[in-house]
Motif scaffolding. Structure first.
Motif, PDB file in Angstrom:
ATOM      1  N   GLU A 366      47.052 -25.695 -24.473  1.00 38.83           N
ATOM      2  CA  GLU A 366      45.897 -24.829 -23.707  1.00 38.83           C
ATOM      3  C   GLU A 366      45.240 -25.724 -22.850  1.00 38.83           C
ATOM      4  N   PRO A 368      43.914 -27.652 -19.843  1.00 36.80           N
ATOM      5  CA  PRO A 368      44.322 -28.123 -18.337  1.00 36.80           C
ATOM      6  C   PRO A 368      44.490 -29.323 -18.106  1.00 36.80           C
ATOM      7  N   MET A 371      47.948 -30.239 -19.328  1.00 34.74           N
ATOM      8  CA  MET A 371      48.926 -29.554 -18.377  1.00 34.74           C
ATOM      9  C   MET A 371      49.007 -30.540 -17.191  1.00 34.74           C
ATOM     10  N   SER A 372      47.873 -31.093 -16.482  1.00 38.08           N
ATOM     11  CA  SER A 372      47.887 -31.839 -15.133  1.00 38.08           C
ATOM     12  C   SER A 372      48.356 -33.141 -15.437  1.00 38.08           C
ATOM     13  N   SER A 375      52.603 -32.476 -15.897  1.00 37.70           N
ATOM     14  CA  SER A 375      52.949 -32.092 -14.623  1.00 37.70           C
ATOM     15  C   SER A 375      53.401 -33.428 -13.715  1.00 37.70           C
ATOM     16  N   ASP A 390      54.628 -24.855 -12.377  1.00 35.22           N
ATOM     17  CA  ASP A 390      53.933 -23.893 -13.063  1.00 35.22           C
ATOM     18  C   ASP A 390      52.585 -24.607 -14.089  1.00 35.22           C
ATOM     19  N   LEU A 391      52.842 -25.759 -14.225  1.00 34.06           N
ATOM     20  CA  LEU A 391      51.918 -26.515 -15.371  1.00 34.06           C
ATOM     21  C   LEU A 391      50.866 -26.806 -14.264  1.00 34.06           C
ATOM     22  N   GLN A 393      49.908 -25.215 -11.480  1.00 37.91           N
ATOM     23  CA  GLN A 393      49.096 -24.018 -11.154  1.00 37.91           C
ATOM     24  C   GLN A 393      48.311 -23.653 -12.114  1.00 37.91           C
ATOM     25  N   SER A 394      48.764 -23.743 -13.519  1.00 40.63           N
ATOM     26  CA  SER A 394      48.103 -23.165 -14.817  1.00 40.63           C
ATOM     27  C   SER A 394      46.799 -23.976 -14.929  1.00 40.63           C
ATOM     28  N   ALA A 395      47.123 -25.377 -14.652  1.00 34.83           N
ATOM     29  CA  ALA A 395      45.956 -26.054 -15.066  1.00 34.83           C
ATOM     30  C   ALA A 395      44.637 -25.804 -13.870  1.00 34.83           C
ATOM     31  N   GLU A 397      44.138 -23.029 -12.301  1.00 37.88           N
ATOM     32  CA  GLU A 397      43.761 -21.605 -12.681  1.00 37.88           C
ATOM     33  C   GLU A 397      42.806 -21.666 -13.812  1.00 37.88           C
ATOM     34  N   ARG A 398      43.056 -22.419 -14.814  1.00 37.93           N
ATOM     35  CA  ARG A 398      42.132 -22.586 -15.967  1.00 37.93           C
ATOM     36  C   ARG A 398      40.810 -23.510 -15.542  1.00 37.93           C
TER      37      ARG A 398
END
Length: 536
Positions: A366, A368, A371-372, A375, A390-391, A393-395, A397-398
């Motif tokens: 969870e 970010p 995730m970054s 990625s 996906d990772l 973009q999710s990072a 967005e959060r």
């Protein structure tokens, strides 16, 4: 913690003494008394001692004249051994000192050994009773430090984020709250932390006091606003960060525009840098933050030994606080060692990189920042475009103001062939990370992305900035070498080629041009290796 000053020497006193100079050169002096002289200065206030004090510690059985002569002889030998780096030692008639602004000492960087069996100045044998007394006292202080920093329960850092009570308009108060919370979120991405609601506002008077209070205030000033930010360590009332800046349009806050994103990123980074100084040393999150920050300084130097040390420090951080972020950073360090070709066991590094990022995602999916980092690692290791995108973009967005997330997204775009989006996103990441002590990490990435977009002059500017900050980075020097040759700057290309021989043993231009496995895929794809033939 380290600051942003330019240092040239590192002195390790935990374990055997080691002195490392510019470009990773081992400058450790020979002879126990010469080593002892360096160590005593390194651990002295201001890295300075009177001549007589040093003479008493190293030649206590000699008369003043002979002891003075022995000290002069030791200094002469040390300067001779240091060669062009002899400016480390400074002396006058009364005192001897090290050039403090050029030196880092492991024990003075908020770090104590993870293993309490580590010995200060291990193996040193001076055979002078005065020196032995000094060494016993120093070792006793180290043991006391280790005992004080034994981990206590890990409750996480508590952060209260709020607008200042004097803010008038309701909209301004909300936007000030947004800013405070964005800073708190960026801190919580990088250390185990909880954002805490203001106990008075939620009716919880018995809530534990927070460690850090982050306050934002917006004051109308004509057609614009003045923003005042302040972060305070609550138990001591020490100010960790403060800033005043003008905000021309309040939409800059709601849209997380560059000027606001840069302030949020800067505030979180500077507060994190102060946490190891402010919080009690026995808290796991304090030690983990100190260890991980030092690991990042080591990693982003790109030196072979520093990368190994960075991994060890990050591993210690995880053992103190099992935060998946430290596993993610560990995977990036291992991947960097692969990319830098600094270790022989490339297969082992690959396996460890993959294992680390899998474990990071299991415990920090969870986050970010996790995730970054993952990625970027997945992009290099697997080229898994869908997963990487996906990772990233999710990072973002959060956490839309994170320069880490934007860097990951820019690299995902470049992998997808979306060059202009990659360029714009990378430029924004660099703008946000402008004040970071690791800014050269973003500059290196932007150099490659600008190159891919045929912005050669901008690529050179970013590459030169990265090379100044990280003179041992092989990727950025390879890129500059090709760019200089491609733009006809042969003198500069020749100089970079000489530098490459020093930082990459066995480097040849022939290998760079002809070896399909040599890590210059972007340069090869752009046809930028052919001009290097002029240097052969």
């Amino acid at each position: 913690m380290p600051d942003q000053r330019q240092t040239h020497f590192r002195i390790d006193v935990l374990g055997p003494l080691r002195l490392t100079g510019r470009h990773g050169r081992d400058c450790t002096p020979k002879g126990a008394k010469n080593q002892a002289l360096i160590a005593m200065l390194a651990l002295s206030p201001g890295m300075e001692r009177p001549r007589r004090w040093l003479e008493d510690k190293l030649w206590s059985s000699f008369g003043p004249e002979q002891a003075g002569a022995n000290l002069r002889q030791a200094l002469s030998k040390l300067r001779s051994a240091l060669g062009s780096e002899a400016d480390l030692l400074q002396a006058d008639r009364n005192a001897i000192r090290l050039a403090e602004r050029q030196v880092r000492v492991d024990l003075l960087e908020e770090i104590v050994p993870g293993d309490d069996r580590t010995e200060l100045l291990e193996g040193i044998d001076v055979r002078d009773p005065e020196f032995e007394d000094w060494l016993r006292q120093e070792r006793a202080q180290l043991q006391a430090m280790i005992n004080r920093t034994q981990p206590s329960s890990n409750r996480g850092i508590l952060i209260t984020c709020r607008s200042d009570g004097d803010t008038a308009a309701g909209r301004d108060r909300i936007l000030a709250d947004v800013l405070s919370n964005q800073i708190g979120e960026n801190i919580a991405d990088q250390v185990r932390a909880w954002r805490q609601a203001d106990p008075d506002s939620v009716g919880a008077p018995d809530a534990p006091p927070s460690d850090v209070l982050i306050q934002s205030q917006l004051l109308a000033d004509g057609n614009s606003h003045m923003l005042f930010l302040k972060a305070v360590h609550q138990p001591s009332a020490r100010i960790l960060y403060s800033r005043m800046q003008r905000v021309e349009r309040l939409e800059a806050i709601t849209n997380s525009e560059d000027e606001i994103a840069r302030t949020v990123f800067e505030a979180a980074d500077q507060i994190l840098g102060k946490i190891p100084h402010a919080l009690p040393k026995d808290r796991p999150e304090t030690r983990a933050t100190a260890l991980s920050r030092l690991a990042l300084y080591r990693m982003f130097s790109y030196d072979q030994d520093a990368l190994r040390e960075a991994y060890g420090l990050m591993d210690q951080a995880y053992r103190h606080d099992e935060n998946g972020l430290y596993l993610a950073w560990g995977s990036l360090i291992r991947m960097t060692q692969m990319m830098e070709m600094s270790e022989e066991d490339q297969g082992g590094l690959m396996e460890e990189t993959i294992d680390l990022y899998h474990r990071a995602m299991e415990t920090g999916a969870e986050n970010p920042l996790v995730m970054s980092i993952v990625s970027k690692v997945r992009s290099t290791v697997h080229g898994d475009l869908a997963g990487v995108m996906d990772l990233a973009q999710s990072a973002v967005e959060r956490n839309p103001v994170s320069a880490f997330g934007l860097k990951a997204l820019s690299e995902a775009y470049i992998t997808a062939g979306r060059l202009q989006e990659a360029y714009r996103t990378s430029a924004r990441a660099c703008a946000i990370a402008k004040s970071s002590p690791f800014r050269h990490w973003w500059d290196t990435g932007h150099c490659l992305i600008a190159l891919a977009c045929d912005h050669y002059e901008e690529a050179i500017t970013a590459g030169e900035a990265a090379a100044r900050a990280a003179p041992l980075s092989r990727p950025v020097h390879r890129t500059l070498l090709a760019l200089y040759a491609a733009t006809g700057r042969m003198d500069q290309a020749t100089e970079v080629a000489r530098r490459m021989v020093k930082i990459e043993p066995g480097f040849t231009i022939d290998q760079m041009i002809g070896d399909p496995d040599y890590p210059v895929r972007t340069l090869r794809g752009k046809g930028l290796l052919a001009p290097l033939g002029a240097l052969l």
